[in-house]
Design an enzyme around this catalytic site. Structure first.
Site, PDB file in Angstrom:
ATOM      1  CE1 TYR A 173      -3.888   2.280   0.602  1.00 53.66           C
ATOM      2  CE2 TYR A 173      -2.371   3.396   2.080  1.00 53.66           C
ATOM      3  CZ  TYR A 173      -3.551   3.371   1.366  1.00 53.66           C
ATOM      4  OH  TYR A 173      -4.382   4.462   1.406  1.00 53.66           O
TER       5      TYR A 173
ATOM      6  CE  LYS B  24      -3.086   5.148  -1.855  1.00 48.28           C
ATOM      7  NZ  LYS B  24      -4.119   5.731  -2.705  1.00 48.28           N
TER       8      LYS B  24
END
Length: 170
Positions: free
Chosen positions: A77, A81
């Site tokens: 994650y 990002k």
């Protein structure tokens, strides 16, 4: 409003023409889309939308990312990002603002029991530490608009959770 098929985003270039400002809050979860789907939505779609926006004349792009985003992270994650932040910056907007909110406090239509429990806990913690671990989505939205209305200096600006809270009060 234009409805686009993100799997064929290039066919919708006209929807990205003639806008001075772009806001991007696109994202999914690994649980909902799987690891490959998460990467496709959170990195690939966002990067392609930014490129189309720039090609269409967009000068100011505002990206909602995540607290802890880092292209070198071991966590998928946070790595994705961080990667998308780098890709969007490389597009070459006159102004690129990246917001890195902590846990978003909001009401969701779909059931996410663990997220609901975390939000209940973080809502209580917010009474003592209001800018540390969470932020209401309304505050993020106000901060995104304020970034455009008061662009400030510099080509790229990264706003962490505390700055989002402060700007979102304006």
């Amino acid at each position: 409003q234009a409805v686009v098929d993100f799997e064929r985003l290039g066919e919708h270039a006209a929807a990205f023409q003639g806008h001075d400002v772009g806001f991007c809050c696109l994202g999914t979860t690994r649980a909902k889309a799987g690891a490959d789907g998460f990467v496709r939505v959170d990195r690939d779609y966002v990067a392609q939308a930014a490129e189309l926006a720039r090609a269409g004349g967009c000068k100011h792009f505002v990206l909602q990312s995540s607290q802890g985003a880092n292209a070198q992270s071991r966590f998928l994650y946070l790595r994705v990002k961080g990667e998308v932040e780098n890709l969007v910056q490389a597009v070459g907007f006159d102004h690129c603002i990246i917001l890195r909110p902590a846990v978003l406090l909001c009401k969701r239509q779909e059931s996410r029991p663990m997220e609901w429990i975390a939000q209940q806990f973080l809502s209580a913690v917010a009474w003592v530490f209001p800018t540390a671990y969470s932020v209401p989505v309304e505050t993020v939205a106000r901060a995104m608009v304020a970034c455009v209305l008061q662009p400030g200096e510099g080509k790229v600006k990264v706003l962490e959770n505390r700055a989002i809270h402060e700007l979102g009060k304006a």
